[in-house]
Design a protein around this motif. Structure first.
Motif, PDB file in Angstrom:
ATOM      1  N   GLU A 201       5.774 -12.032  -5.784  1.00  0.00           N
ATOM      2  CA  GLU A 201       7.204 -11.815  -5.604  1.00  0.00           C
ATOM      3  C   GLU A 201       7.416 -10.423  -5.051  1.00  0.00           C
ATOM      4  O   GLU A 201       6.536  -9.551  -5.133  1.00  0.00           O
ATOM      5  N   LEU A 202       8.576 -10.197  -4.449  1.00  0.00           N
ATOM      6  CA  LEU A 202       8.902  -8.904  -3.852  1.00  0.00           C
ATOM      7  C   LEU A 202       9.714  -8.095  -4.850  1.00  0.00           C
ATOM      8  O   LEU A 202      10.722  -8.568  -5.374  1.00  0.00           O
ATOM      9  N   ASP A 203       9.268  -6.843  -5.120  1.00  0.00           N
ATOM     10  CA  ASP A 203      10.003  -6.022  -6.085  1.00  0.00           C
ATOM     11  C   ASP A 203      11.066  -5.181  -5.376  1.00  0.00           C
ATOM     12  O   ASP A 203      11.264  -5.262  -4.160  1.00  0.00           O
ATOM     13  N   GLU A 204      11.747  -4.325  -6.147  1.00  0.00           N
ATOM     14  CA  GLU A 204      12.854  -3.536  -5.605  1.00  0.00           C
ATOM     15  C   GLU A 204      12.390  -2.466  -4.626  1.00  0.00           C
ATOM     16  O   GLU A 204      13.193  -1.917  -3.868  1.00  0.00           O
ATOM     17  N   GLU A 205      11.109  -2.151  -4.595  1.00  0.00           N
ATOM     18  CA  GLU A 205      10.579  -1.163  -3.667  1.00  0.00           C
ATOM     19  C   GLU A 205       9.954  -1.816  -2.436  1.00  0.00           C
ATOM     20  O   GLU A 205       9.223  -1.179  -1.681  1.00  0.00           O
TER      21      GLU A 205
ATOM     22  N   ILE B  81       5.017  -6.250  -2.366  1.00  0.00           N
ATOM     23  CA  ILE B  81       4.676  -7.580  -2.850  1.00  0.00           C
ATOM     24  C   ILE B  81       3.857  -7.416  -4.119  1.00  0.00           C
ATOM     25  O   ILE B  81       2.759  -6.844  -4.098  1.00  0.00           O
ATOM     26  N   ARG B  82       4.398  -7.860  -5.210  1.00  0.00           N
ATOM     27  CA  ARG B  82       3.700  -7.826  -6.481  1.00  0.00           C
ATOM     28  C   ARG B  82       3.003  -9.166  -6.653  1.00  0.00           C
ATOM     29  O   ARG B  82       3.636 -10.190  -6.868  1.00  0.00           O
ATOM     30  N   ALA B  83       1.711  -9.153  -6.515  1.00  0.00           N
ATOM     31  CA  ALA B  83       0.933 -10.384  -6.611  1.00  0.00           C
ATOM     32  C   ALA B  83       0.044 -10.324  -7.847  1.00  0.00           C
ATOM     33  O   ALA B  83      -0.423  -9.257  -8.249  1.00  0.00           O
ATOM     34  N   VAL B  84      -0.173 -11.464  -8.431  1.00  0.00           N
ATOM     35  CA  VAL B  84      -1.041 -11.581  -9.595  1.00  0.00           C
ATOM     36  C   VAL B  84      -2.056 -12.685  -9.316  1.00  0.00           C
ATOM     37  O   VAL B  84      -1.677 -13.829  -9.031  1.00  0.00           O
ATOM     38  N   VAL B  85      -3.330 -12.325  -9.378  1.00  0.00           N
ATOM     39  CA  VAL B  85      -4.391 -13.315  -9.238  1.00  0.00           C
ATOM     40  C   VAL B  85      -4.754 -13.794 -10.632  1.00  0.00           C
ATOM     41  O   VAL B  85      -5.093 -12.999 -11.508  1.00  0.00           O
ATOM     42  N   VAL B  86      -4.647 -15.079 -10.849  1.00  0.00           N
ATOM     43  CA  VAL B  86      -4.942 -15.662 -12.157  1.00  0.00           C
ATOM     44  C   VAL B  86      -6.356 -16.231 -12.129  1.00  0.00           C
ATOM     45  O   VAL B  86      -6.674 -17.121 -11.328  1.00  0.00           O
TER      46      VAL B  86
ATOM     47  N   PRO C 144      -3.560  -7.812 -11.371  1.00  0.00           N
ATOM     48  CA  PRO C 144      -2.356  -7.466 -10.609  1.00  0.00           C
ATOM     49  C   PRO C 144      -2.690  -6.729  -9.311  1.00  0.00           C
ATOM     50  O   PRO C 144      -3.631  -5.949  -9.238  1.00  0.00           O
ATOM     51  N   LEU C 145      -1.898  -6.995  -8.288  1.00  0.00           N
ATOM     52  CA  LEU C 145      -2.052  -6.337  -6.995  1.00  0.00           C
ATOM     53  C   LEU C 145      -0.681  -5.922  -6.491  1.00  0.00           C
ATOM     54  O   LEU C 145       0.330  -6.515  -6.850  1.00  0.00           O
ATOM     55  N   ALA C 146      -0.647  -4.900  -5.643  1.00  0.00           N
ATOM     56  CA  ALA C 146       0.606  -4.475  -5.017  1.00  0.00           C
ATOM     57  C   ALA C 146       0.317  -4.077  -3.581  1.00  0.00           C
ATOM     58  O   ALA C 146      -0.632  -3.348  -3.299  1.00  0.00           O
ATOM     59  N   ILE C 147       1.135  -4.582  -2.637  1.00  0.00           N
ATOM     60  CA  ILE C 147       0.898  -4.300  -1.225  1.00  0.00           C
ATOM     61  C   ILE C 147       2.215  -4.366  -0.467  1.00  0.00           C
ATOM     62  O   ILE C 147       3.088  -5.188  -0.770  1.00  0.00           O
ATOM     63  N   GLU C 148       2.387  -3.472   0.505  1.00  0.00           N
ATOM     64  CA  GLU C 148       3.574  -3.503   1.339  1.00  0.00           C
ATOM     65  C   GLU C 148       3.549  -4.756   2.228  1.00  0.00           C
ATOM     66  O   GLU C 148       2.484  -5.223   2.629  1.00  0.00           O
ATOM     67  N   THR C 149       4.739  -5.271   2.536  1.00  0.00           N
ATOM     68  CA  THR C 149       4.828  -6.446   3.398  1.00  0.00           C
ATOM     69  C   THR C 149       4.169  -6.175   4.753  1.00  0.00           C
ATOM     70  O   THR C 149       3.450  -7.017   5.296  1.00  0.00           O
ATOM     71  N   SER C 150       4.437  -4.982   5.294  1.00  0.00           N
ATOM     72  CA  SER C 150       3.877  -4.636   6.605  1.00  0.00           C
ATOM     73  C   SER C 150       2.348  -4.608   6.573  1.00  0.00           C
ATOM     74  O   SER C 150       1.686  -5.060   7.515  1.00  0.00           O
ATOM     75  N   ARG C 151       1.773  -4.084   5.482  1.00  0.00           N
ATOM     76  CA  ARG C 151       0.321  -3.995   5.393  1.00  0.00           C
ATOM     77  C   ARG C 151      -0.307  -5.395   5.302  1.00  0.00           C
ATOM     78  O   ARG C 151      -1.349  -5.671   5.880  1.00  0.00           O
ATOM     79  N   LEU C 152       0.340  -6.274   4.548  1.00  0.00           N
ATOM     80  CA  LEU C 152      -0.152  -7.643   4.430  1.00  0.00           C
ATOM     81  C   LEU C 152      -0.135  -8.341   5.787  1.00  0.00           C
ATOM     82  O   LEU C 152      -1.108  -8.975   6.196  1.00  0.00           O
ATOM     83  N   LEU C 153       0.991  -8.208   6.513  1.00  0.00           N
ATOM     84  CA  LEU C 153       1.096  -8.839   7.824  1.00  0.00           C
ATOM     85  C   LEU C 153       0.074  -8.263   8.806  1.00  0.00           C
ATOM     86  O   LEU C 153      -0.570  -9.001   9.551  1.00  0.00           O
ATOM     87  N   PHE C 154      -0.083  -6.943   8.791  1.00  0.00           N
ATOM     88  CA  PHE C 154      -0.995  -6.281   9.730  1.00  0.00           C
ATOM     89  C   PHE C 154      -2.431  -6.703   9.478  1.00  0.00           C
ATOM     90  O   PHE C 154      -3.220  -6.879  10.409  1.00  0.00           O
ATOM     91  N   GLY C 155      -2.780  -6.875   8.218  1.00  0.00           N
ATOM     92  CA  GLY C 155      -4.154  -7.221   7.878  1.00  0.00           C
ATOM     93  C   GLY C 155      -4.477  -8.689   8.028  1.00  0.00           C
ATOM     94  O   GLY C 155      -5.627  -9.052   8.281  1.00  0.00           O
TER      95      GLY C 155
ATOM     96  N   TYR D 266       2.922 -10.119  12.407  1.00  0.00           N
ATOM     97  CA  TYR D 266       3.396  -8.735  12.264  1.00  0.00           C
ATOM     98  C   TYR D 266       4.333  -8.384  13.416  1.00  0.00           C
ATOM     99  O   TYR D 266       5.421  -7.822  13.219  1.00  0.00           O
ATOM    100  N   LYS D 267       3.916  -8.721  14.637  1.00  0.00           N
ATOM    101  CA  LYS D 267       4.725  -8.400  15.811  1.00  0.00           C
ATOM    102  C   LYS D 267       6.045  -9.170  15.794  1.00  0.00           C
ATOM    103  O   LYS D 267       7.113  -8.614  16.119  1.00  0.00           O
ATOM    104  N   LEU D 268       6.009 -10.444  15.411  1.00  0.00           N
ATOM    105  CA  LEU D 268       7.214 -11.263  15.337  1.00  0.00           C
ATOM    106  C   LEU D 268       8.203 -10.695  14.330  1.00  0.00           C
ATOM    107  O   LEU D 268       9.399 -10.543  14.612  1.00  0.00           O
TER     108      LEU D 268
END
Length: 251
Positions: A193-197, A200-205, A213-224, A230-232
């Motif tokens: 889910e996306l937090d207030e900052e 992307i707050r992701a949890v691998v079960v 728990p993991l945390a990553i910016e939307t831009s970083r996820l798209l770029f990687g 990312y361009k779209l």
């Protein structure tokens, strides 16, 4: 002369196509080989050393680096060609110790490559300008050097492919871990889910219910993951930013 003489070198280059220095050395080897220049002997030797150094960098344990081992072949400040080859074979456990019988077989291959370089240096003076003899000897030497270099690289590459690299330290791409990726995808689940900052707050079960728990910016996820996506997304967000009302400037 035929490019079929070095299939192992070509396979190694294809696998490590993201290694720029290796590719540059291979280009030199192919150019000198195609032009039937004696320099391809040195290029073959240079390629073997480059391949060994690449594998050592990939496989070496930073907590117990091979150059710190008591009997390390590369303890000296300026390791020789033979030292680099020995170190690569040691890390791949192709030979376990210096008196391993198989090491005698390997040593003959890289000794041949070493000696041919010296032979090339004197071949011209031995022939005393007899072009026919000089060219015949030179072609034989070039072929021998390439066959020896290809044998060494093939030994190393096949042994390396039997191992799975450490995913934390490797220079290998995601696709190299096909079997491991399949296991993770089968037994682990992901929720996000996306937090207030805007992270992307992701949890691998994990299979036992434990969560990572993991945390990553939307831009970083798209770029990687997907550069086209990312361009779209970037273009759409630029349009949204341009259309948004601007704050009035403070007088």
């Amino acid at each position: 002369m035929s490019a079929d003489w070095y299939p192992g070198i070509k396979a190694f280059c294809t696998h490590w196509r993201h290694a720029p220095m290796l590719q540059q050395t291979f280009e030199t080897l192919e150019r000198e080989f195609a032009d039937e220049n004696d320099a391809c002997i040195d290029a073959a030797k240079g390629f073997v050393e480059c391949a060994c150094r690449l594998l050592i960098q990939e496989l070496d344990d930073p907590l117990n680096p091979i150059d710190k081992w008591p009997d390390s072949p590369i303890r000296n400040a300026h390791p020789s060609f033979n030292n680099w080859v020995s170190a690569a074979f040691r890390l791949l456990a192709i030979v376990e110790r210096r008196d391993d019988p198989f090491s005698k077989v390997i040593s003959q291959h890289y000794n041949l490559t070493e000696v041919l370089g010296k032979f090339r240096d004197v071949a011209g003076t031995v022939s005393h300008g007899k072009e026919g003899l000089s060219k015949k000897l030179s072609a034989h030497h070039r072929r021998s050097a390439l066959l020896a270099a290809d044998a060494i690289v093939t030994f190393l590459h096949e042994a390396y492919l039997e191992r799975e690299p450490d995913p934390v330290r490797t220079f290998e791409p995601y696709e190299r871990f096909e079997a491991s990726n399949a296991i993770i995808d089968e037994f682990a689940t992901l929720r996000a889910e996306l937090d207030e900052e805007s992270l992307i707050r992701a949890v691998v079960v994990l299979p036992d219910g434990e969560e990572v728990p993991l945390a990553i910016e939307t831009s970083r996820l798209l770029f990687g993951v997907d550069r086209e996506a990312y361009k779209l997304v970037l273009n759409a967000c630029r349009e949204a930013k341009a259309a948004a009302p601007q704050d009035a400037e403070v007088a």
